[in-house]
Write an enzyme that holds these catalytic residues in place. Structure first.
Site, PDB file in Angstrom:
ATOM      1  N   GLU A  97      33.946  33.924  39.910  1.00 51.53           N
ATOM      2  CA  GLU A  97      34.735  32.740  40.629  1.00 51.53           C
ATOM      3  C   GLU A  97      34.811  31.368  39.991  1.00 51.53           C
ATOM      4  O   GLU A  97      35.941  30.774  40.203  1.00 51.53           O
ATOM      5  CB  GLU A  97      34.145  32.621  42.191  1.00 51.53           C
ATOM      6  CG  GLU A  97      34.302  33.779  43.157  1.00 51.53           C
ATOM      7  CD  GLU A  97      35.551  34.351  43.213  1.00 51.53           C
ATOM      8  OE1 GLU A  97      36.408  33.640  43.005  1.00 51.53           O
ATOM      9  OE2 GLU A  97      35.457  35.786  43.306  1.00 51.53           O
ATOM     10  N   HIS A 100      37.912  31.300  37.829  1.00 51.67           N
ATOM     11  CA  HIS A 100      38.968  30.557  38.637  1.00 51.67           C
ATOM     12  C   HIS A 100      39.164  29.036  38.288  1.00 51.67           C
ATOM     13  O   HIS A 100      40.235  28.333  38.075  1.00 51.67           O
ATOM     14  CB  HIS A 100      39.130  31.194  39.979  1.00 51.67           C
ATOM     15  CG  HIS A 100      39.452  32.565  39.805  1.00 51.67           C
ATOM     16  ND1 HIS A 100      40.558  33.016  39.301  1.00 51.67           N
ATOM     17  CD2 HIS A 100      38.888  33.793  40.602  1.00 51.67           C
ATOM     18  CE1 HIS A 100      40.719  34.448  39.624  1.00 51.67           C
ATOM     19  NE2 HIS A 100      39.738  34.677  40.309  1.00 51.67           N
ATOM     20  N   HIS A 104      41.932  26.652  36.732  1.00 49.19           N
ATOM     21  CA  HIS A 104      42.445  25.560  37.413  1.00 49.19           C
ATOM     22  C   HIS A 104      42.322  24.407  36.515  1.00 49.19           C
ATOM     23  O   HIS A 104      43.105  23.445  36.463  1.00 49.19           O
ATOM     24  CB  HIS A 104      41.797  25.265  38.802  1.00 49.19           C
ATOM     25  CG  HIS A 104      42.528  24.361  39.615  1.00 49.19           C
ATOM     26  ND1 HIS A 104      42.240  23.949  40.765  1.00 49.19           N
ATOM     27  CD2 HIS A 104      43.706  23.769  39.486  1.00 49.19           C
ATOM     28  CE1 HIS A 104      42.799  22.929  41.220  1.00 49.19           C
ATOM     29  NE2 HIS A 104      43.958  22.988  40.465  1.00 49.19           N
TER      30      HIS A 104
END
Length: 226
Positions: A97, A100, A104
């Site tokens: 996670e 991600h 970004h």
């Protein structure tokens, strides 16, 4: 058309199997404690710091396998078993996670593309199934509603395929980081890689299933035109 039914049923069966394997793998590896004793929260926070990301919070959310990164409020959301867990599963999920979040922060192109599609998808998903249902019922009268439904579903299918590089890249970033920073030992790394491999396969099967369903609707539409 019969072939389309067979493909859809086959994909559904494979999807159920992959989901079962994913759950069993995470349950198995959740019983394996990390040699360094770190929790999922601690691992996530360290990966963010090591990536020079200081504006993302790590929070706990209810549920099982509900872990996700929210780019809107910049939060890494971890389920209780991952947030508090000190297992191989917790390390794999937490770092994935955060992968991600790194995407970004670095403006990863596929993530940007997927994020740009979300507003349209959220609107179309409310009406797509109803448009397709109406299109099927009115198919002998006019093909237009079904054609619109097929177009909407095609966007959904495209989204599912765009998701694949996003998920695989996040896993690759996670595995590289936990290995390079010695978050896991060699045995734990193999387990973490195996868990993330099965997680990625759920997205692959979902994309194939979406494509199979799209082709089925296309076959209905083309059959009407014939």
């Amino acid at each position: 058309m019969a072939g389309s039914y067979v493909i859809i049923i086959l994909v559904m069966a494979i999807s159920m199997y992959v989901q079962w394997r994913l759950k069993s793998k995470f349950e198995e590896y959740s019983q394996v404690g990390l040699s360094n004793g770190m929790s999922g929260r601690e691992i996530a926070e360290k990966m963010l710091r090591d990536s020079n990301i200081y504006d993302v919070r790590v929070v706990s959310v209810e549920g099982q396998l509900t872990d996700h990164y929210n780019p809107q409020d910049k939060t890494v959301n971890l389920s209780p078993d991952v947030f508090h867990g000190r297992s191989v599963s917790a390390a794999a999920v937490a770092s994935h996670e955060c992968g991600h979040a790194v995407q970004h922060a670095t403006a990863y192109q596929w993530l940007k593309f997927r994020s740009q599609m979300v507003p349209f998808l959220s609107i179309s998903s409310r009406y797509m199934q109803w448009v397709i249902l109406g299109g099927v019922l009115l198919l002998n009268t006019t093909p237009i509603p079904l054609a619109i439904g097929v177009a909407l579903f095609a966007v959904t299918t495209l989204f599912s395929f765009i998701t694949l590089p996003v998920e695989y890249d996040a896993s690759n970033r996670a595995l590289a980081w936990i290995q390079n920073n010695r978050i896991v030992n060699e045995r734990e790394y193999v387990m973490a890689a195996d868990a993330l491999k099965w997680a990625a396969r759920t997205y692959l099967v979902a994309a194939i299933g979406s494509l199979a369903t799209l082709l089925y609707y296309v076959s209905l539409l083309m059959g009407r035109r014939d």
